[in-house]
Design a protein around this motif. Structure first.
Motif, short mmCIF file in Angstrom:
data_model
loop_
_atom_site.label_atom_id
_atom_site.label_comp_id
_atom_site.label_asym_id
_atom_site.label_seq_id
_atom_site.Cartn_x
_atom_site.Cartn_y
_atom_site.Cartn_z
N ASP A 2 0.88 -1.16 0.00
CA ASP A 2 0.00 0.00 0.00
C ASP A 2 0.92 1.22 0.00
OD1 ASP A 2 -2.93 0.99 0.43
OD2 ASP A 2 -1.68 2.20 1.77
N GLY A 3 1.04 1.87 -1.14
CA GLY A 3 1.96 2.99 -1.25
C GLY A 3 3.37 2.50 -1.04
N ASP A 4 4.08 3.10 -0.10
CA ASP A 4 5.46 2.69 0.19
C ASP A 4 5.53 1.64 1.30
OD1 ASP A 4 4.64 4.44 2.16
OD2 ASP A 4 6.59 5.41 2.37
N LEU A 5 4.39 1.18 1.78
CA LEU A 5 4.33 0.16 2.82
C LEU A 5 4.21 -1.22 2.19
CD1 LEU A 5 1.73 1.93 5.12
CD2 LEU A 5 4.20 1.88 5.44
N LYS A 6 5.01 -2.17 2.65
CA LYS A 6 4.97 -3.54 2.14
C LYS A 6 4.80 -4.51 3.29
CE LYS A 6 7.83 -2.49 -1.80
NZ LYS A 6 9.01 -2.83 -2.60
N PHE A 7 3.92 -5.49 3.07
CA PHE A 7 3.63 -6.48 4.10
C PHE A 7 3.58 -7.87 3.48
CE2 PHE A 7 1.40 -2.52 5.07
CZ PHE A 7 1.97 -2.20 6.29
N GLU A 47 3.86 -6.58 12.26
CA GLU A 47 4.27 -5.65 11.21
C GLU A 47 3.26 -4.55 10.93
OE1 GLU A 47 3.38 -9.70 9.30
OE2 GLU A 47 4.62 -8.96 10.91
N PHE A 48 2.03 -4.70 11.44
CA PHE A 48 1.01 -3.66 11.26
C PHE A 48 1.00 -2.64 12.39
CE2 PHE A 48 -0.95 -7.21 8.79
CZ PHE A 48 -0.82 -6.61 7.56
N ILE A 60 -5.74 2.36 5.19
CA ILE A 60 -4.71 1.39 4.79
C ILE A 60 -5.19 -0.03 5.07
CG2 ILE A 60 -2.39 0.53 5.32
CD1 ILE A 60 -1.61 3.49 5.82
N PHE A 61 -5.75 -0.25 6.25
CA PHE A 61 -6.24 -1.59 6.59
C PHE A 61 -7.36 -2.02 5.64
CE2 PHE A 61 -4.73 -0.79 11.15
CZ PHE A 61 -3.54 -1.47 10.94
N LYS A 62 -8.22 -1.11 5.29
CA LYS A 62 -9.32 -1.46 4.38
C LYS A 62 -8.78 -1.85 3.01
CE LYS A 62 -13.53 0.21 2.30
NZ LYS A 62 -14.84 0.20 2.81
N GLU A 74 -2.69 -13.44 -5.06
CA GLU A 74 -1.77 -14.53 -5.39
C GLU A 74 -1.72 -14.81 -6.88
OE1 GLU A 74 -1.38 -17.82 -2.58
OE2 GLU A 74 -3.11 -16.92 -1.58
N ILE A 75 -2.74 -14.42 -7.62
CA ILE A 75 -2.71 -14.64 -9.07
C ILE A 75 -2.49 -13.32 -9.82
CG2 ILE A 75 -4.08 -16.74 -8.99
CD1 ILE A 75 -6.49 -15.05 -9.94
N CYS A 76 -2.05 -12.31 -9.09
CA CYS A 76 -1.65 -11.03 -9.68
C CYS A 76 -2.80 -10.29 -10.37
CB CYS A 76 -0.51 -11.23 -10.66
SG CYS A 76 0.91 -12.02 -9.90
N ALA A 77 -4.01 -10.49 -9.91
CA ALA A 77 -5.15 -9.79 -10.50
C ALA A 77 -5.41 -8.47 -9.82
CB ALA A 77 -6.40 -10.67 -10.43
N ASN A 78 -4.71 -8.19 -8.72
CA ASN A 78 -4.95 -6.98 -7.96
C ASN A 78 -3.80 -6.01 -8.13
OD1 ASN A 78 -5.20 -5.07 -5.78
ND2 ASN A 78 -6.71 -6.47 -4.91
N ALA A 79 -4.12 -4.77 -8.45
CA ALA A 79 -3.08 -3.77 -8.66
C ALA A 79 -2.26 -3.48 -7.41
CB ALA A 79 -3.72 -2.48 -9.16
N ALA A 80 -2.80 -3.82 -6.24
CA ALA A 80 -2.09 -3.57 -4.98
C ALA A 80 -0.98 -4.59 -4.74
CB ALA A 80 -3.07 -3.58 -3.82
N CYS A 81 -0.94 -5.63 -5.53
CA CYS A 81 0.07 -6.66 -5.33
C CYS A 81 1.40 -6.26 -5.95
CB CYS A 81 -0.39 -7.98 -5.96
SG CYS A 81 -1.91 -8.59 -5.25
N ALA A 82 2.45 -6.65 -5.33
CA ALA A 82 3.79 -6.35 -5.83
C ALA A 82 4.46 -7.64 -6.28
CB ALA A 82 4.62 -5.68 -4.75
N GLY A 83 5.39 -7.52 -7.17
CA GLY A 83 6.18 -8.65 -7.58
C GLY A 83 5.59 -9.46 -8.72
N CYS A 84 4.54 -8.98 -9.33
CA CYS A 84 3.92 -9.74 -10.42
C CYS A 84 4.56 -9.43 -11.77
CB CYS A 84 2.43 -9.43 -10.50
SG CYS A 84 1.52 -9.97 -9.05
N PHE A 85 5.21 -8.31 -11.86
CA PHE A 85 5.70 -7.89 -13.18
C PHE A 85 7.18 -8.05 -13.33
CE2 PHE A 85 1.86 -5.57 -12.19
CZ PHE A 85 1.07 -5.97 -13.26
#
Length: 85
Positions: A2-7, A47-48, A60-62, A74-85
């Motif tokens: 979420d933005g510059d936050l990674k979890f 971490e939260f 952020i939690f929402k 997990e299938i990279c369908a969400n723009a909030a996910c990192a590492g898919c590209f």
């Protein structure tokens, strides 16, 4: 992410469980769900905790909870996910 936050994804799933569980509580036993904060939950992943100190913590939690819905992340369908590209 979420933005510059990674979890970790597993932590985000746990957050979603906490938020989902809070919706199933008898409304007569507690205040409005609008006032619920996972920061008050002893099961919130560590971490939260820094997010809890932010004014925009509920937003952020929402967003993180939405990102974990139906394991779309997990299938990279969400723009909030990192590492898919």
């Amino acid at each position: 992410q979420d933005g510059d936050l990674k979890f970790p994804l597993e932590s985000v799933k746990k957050l979603k469980e906490l938020l989902d569980d809070s919706r199933h509580i008898n409304p007569r036993l507690m205040a409005s769900m609008a006032s619920y904060s996972p920061c008050q939950d002893k099961h919130l992943p560590e971490e939260f905790r820094p997010v809890c100190k932010r004014e925009d913590a509920s937003i952020i939690f929402k967003r993180l909870s939405l990102a974990a819905e139906d394991d779309l992340c997990e299938i990279c369908a969400n723009a909030a996910c990192a590492g898919c590209f």
